[in-house]
Enzyme design. Structure first.
Site, PDB file in Angstrom:
ATOM      1  N   CYS A 187       5.963   7.711  23.812  1.00  0.00           N
ATOM      2  CA  CYS A 187       6.948   6.495  24.489  1.00  0.00           C
ATOM      3  C   CYS A 187       6.595   5.105  23.937  1.00  0.00           C
ATOM      4  O   CYS A 187       7.507   4.577  24.403  1.00  0.00           O
ATOM      5  CB  CYS A 187       6.345   6.617  25.920  1.00  0.00           C
TER       6      CYS A 187
ATOM      7  N   SER B 196      -4.147  -1.057   0.862  1.00  0.00           N
ATOM      8  CA  SER B 196      -3.276  -2.179   1.185  1.00  0.00           C
ATOM      9  C   SER B 196      -4.095  -3.656   1.676  1.00  0.00           C
ATOM     10  O   SER B 196      -4.728  -3.336   2.415  1.00  0.00           O
ATOM     11  CB  SER B 196      -2.349  -1.708   2.100  1.00  0.00           C
ATOM     12  N   ALA B 197      -3.526  -4.597   1.070  1.00  0.00           N
ATOM     13  CA  ALA B 197      -4.503  -5.860   1.378  1.00  0.00           C
ATOM     14  C   ALA B 197      -4.365  -6.220   2.893  1.00  0.00           C
ATOM     15  O   ALA B 197      -5.202  -6.880   3.409  1.00  0.00           O
ATOM     16  CB  ALA B 197      -3.916  -6.991   0.583  1.00  0.00           C
ATOM     17  N   HIS B 198      -3.085  -6.070   3.351  1.00  0.00           N
ATOM     18  CA  HIS B 198      -3.074  -6.389   4.829  1.00  0.00           C
ATOM     19  C   HIS B 198      -4.051  -5.862   5.758  1.00  0.00           C
ATOM     20  O   HIS B 198      -3.975  -6.271   6.874  1.00  0.00           O
ATOM     21  CB  HIS B 198      -1.558  -6.799   5.342  1.00  0.00           C
TER      22      HIS B 198
ATOM     23  N   GLN C 111      -7.978   2.081   5.142  1.00  0.00           N
ATOM     24  CA  GLN C 111      -8.791   1.560   6.086  1.00  0.00           C
ATOM     25  C   GLN C 111     -10.184   1.189   6.212  1.00  0.00           C
ATOM     26  O   GLN C 111     -10.854   0.624   6.818  1.00  0.00           O
ATOM     27  CB  GLN C 111      -8.486   2.665   7.396  1.00  0.00           C
TER      28      GLN C 111
ATOM     29  N   GLY D  68       0.843  -1.224  -0.031  1.00  0.00           N
ATOM     30  CA  GLY D  68      -0.026  -0.155  -0.085  1.00  0.00           C
ATOM     31  C   GLY D  68       0.815   1.189  -0.113  1.00  0.00           C
ATOM     32  O   GLY D  68       0.691   2.164  -0.850  1.00  0.00           O
ATOM     33  N   THR D  69       1.944   1.251   0.629  1.00  0.00           N
ATOM     34  CA  THR D  69       3.075   2.444   0.722  1.00  0.00           C
ATOM     35  C   THR D  69       3.381   2.701  -0.806  1.00  0.00           C
ATOM     36  O   THR D  69       3.432   3.740  -1.058  1.00  0.00           O
ATOM     37  CB  THR D  69       4.088   2.210   1.691  1.00  0.00           C
TER      38      THR D  69
END
Length: 489
Positions: free
Chosen positions: A322, A194-196, A177, A69-70
């Site tokens: 953090c 993005s498939a994942h 998303q 996807g990136t």
């Protein structure tokens, strides 16, 4: 173990697993070849493209598969900008975009382009009118996610797409998303996903470029995937990605799974503030993804909280500084102006059982309480806790000086104020020390917190909003910054 981080990566969908195993025997050959094995591979690839295009709402010849996807986002941004170089070199994007968009924008800026960042409200939503006002004759591209990956807020894509079309500016939508839950509405020009994120295998992205959109692929490319994504296609993974997307969308169209997960998320949104004191649930309560909720707990170290939840059997994520390798708060939470400390994102995968959510709600209060106790925060009504200056150990009286204007540098606070030295300490410690001494100054008096933790710039104003105190402003200090708070109650 309950896995509640589907927004990062959803577990492999059963349909994806079946499709992956089945296509391993048929989809291994080169789909560009004319012999029997190549033709079989081409049939699988074409069928996957048609299924994915139907889910996206575009033509099959407008969609290509990418290695991630990136990669789809980077290819979409660079290709659209290059094609419109003669029109202008200004890129507009929201302040809460995924890092893939922000990184692409940085590369564009380094190459001599310009960019504008669109502000969001406290729920993380862009105002469509502000996007329209920002469009200019030199605008080459607008990037807007369909829904935010950290807080779930949906963006006004349809309205923005109409404004972009009127201005003859392409709109790229990051739909990673939202795509499993429905097609992205509006006349967008480019779309990446993005498939994942929806239960497909990792390593598969998709990029749709609608006909009529000027596009010039950048970098080395070949004849595969219309020249927009180079390299040999991973056909088994592509087939599995398309199959799982189609399966999820079939469930989403009936509304059963989306409605069920929305009810579970509503339960979390309602119960967490009742069970845990000093919690802020962030994101739009209505216009949001059905499976995602984010909340932040005052006086809690995010890393410690996530570790304790993991030990209790829950996998969740966080936007707290953090838990980040950069030690800076999430750019999404910062843009929204909400609390970053003790941040928890719960994103429920397909098939999450109600009993798992109920167990999470049973475990969370004790987990938060134990983390607060280790930090020296009273368990009950932590935000209302008082301590003497001696108990705080770091508070001193500050001499009279002029106070800074809100959000600007100044030289000091008014007479009778306290100074809390939290230099060298990471949030939430500066906020905890502020809470302990605020009761030691009279109403109208001030507390100045010295801190060199970047998160304090976000969390001290957010604490003031949650606790009904006044954030006066910030000024430069010998180390870090001085944050001034006036007691109102």
């Amino acid at each position: 173990m309950s896995y509640f981080d589907a927004a990062s990566a959803a577990p492999l969908h059963p349909v994806a697993r079946e499709a992956l195993l089945a296509s391993l025997d048929e989809g291994w050959a080169d789909p560009a070849r004319l012999y029997r094995e190549g033709r079989r591979a081409r049939l699988l690839l074409d069928a996957a493209r048609e299924a994915a295009a139907e889910a996206v709402g575009c033509r099959p010849d407008e969609l290509v598969f990418t290695p991630s996807g990136t990669q789809a986002v980077h290819a979409g941004v660079s290709g659209a900008l290059a094609a419109r170089r003669r029109v202008g070199r200004r890129l507009l994007h929201s302040a809460v975009e995924h890092s893939a968009v922000l990184h692409a924008a940085e590369v564009h800026e380094a190459a001599g382009g310009t960019r504008g960042e669109l502000a969001v409200d406290r729920t993380g939503r862009v105002a469509a009118g502000e996007v329209g006002a920002a469009l200019g004759p030199d605008t080459a591209l607008v990037c807007l996610q369909s829904a935010n990956h950290e807080v779930g807020t949906e963006q006004p894509v349809e309205e923005v797409a109409a404004l972009c079309r009127e201005a003859d500016v392409p709109l790229l939508v990051d739909a990673a998303q939202s795509l499993p839950w429905g097609p992205v509405p509006g006349a967008w020009s480019l779309l990446a996903a993005s498939a994942h994120k929806w239960g497909g295998p990792p390593g598969v992205g998709l990029l749709a470029v609608r006909k009529g959109t000027r596009f010039a692929p950048q970098g080395p490319h070949d004849e595969r995937e219309s020249g927009r994504s180079a390299g040999f296609e991973n056909i088994p993974a592509v087939v599995a990605a398309a199959a799982s997307l189609r399966a999820l969308r079939a469930g989403a169209e009936t509304g059963d799974e989306a409605a069920r997960l929305r009810r579970l998320v509503d339960r979390i949104r309602e119960r967490v503030p009742q069970l845990v004191p000093d919690v802020e649930v962030v994101g739009d309560p209505v216009r949001r993804l059905p499976h995602l909720v984010t909340f932040s707990c005052l006086y809690v170290d995010g890393e410690a909280l996530l570790h304790e939840l993991d030990r209790a059997g829950f996998s969740v994520s966080s936007g707290s500084s953090c838990t980040s390798s950069t030690l800076t708060p999430s750019h999404v939470l910062r843009a929204m102006g909400v609390l970053s400390e003790g941040n928890v994102r719960v994103s429920l995968p397909y098939g999450t059982a109600e009993a798992e959510v109920e167990r999470f709600l049973e475990v969370l209060p004790q987990v938060v309480r134990s983390v607060r106790e280790r930090l020296g925060v009273p368990a009950a009504e932590a935000g209302a806790a008082r301590a003497t200056a001696g108990e705080a150990g770091h508070a001193t009286r500050e001499p009279e000086a002029a106070e800074p204007a809100a959000g600007t540098a100044g030289s000091g606070s008014e007479s009778g104020g306290l100074v809390v030295d939290s230099l060298g300490k990471r949030c939430p410690i500066p906020v905890i020390e502020l809470a302990k001494v605020i009761g030691e100054v009279p109403v109208g008096g001030t507390v100045t917190v010295l801190s060199d933790d970047e998160a304090a710039r976000q969390d001290i104003p957010a604490w003031c909003t949650m606790r009904g105190q006044e954030y006066v402003g910030e000024r430069a200090a010998e180390r870090g910054a001085a944050y001034v708070v006036r007691r109102r109650a």
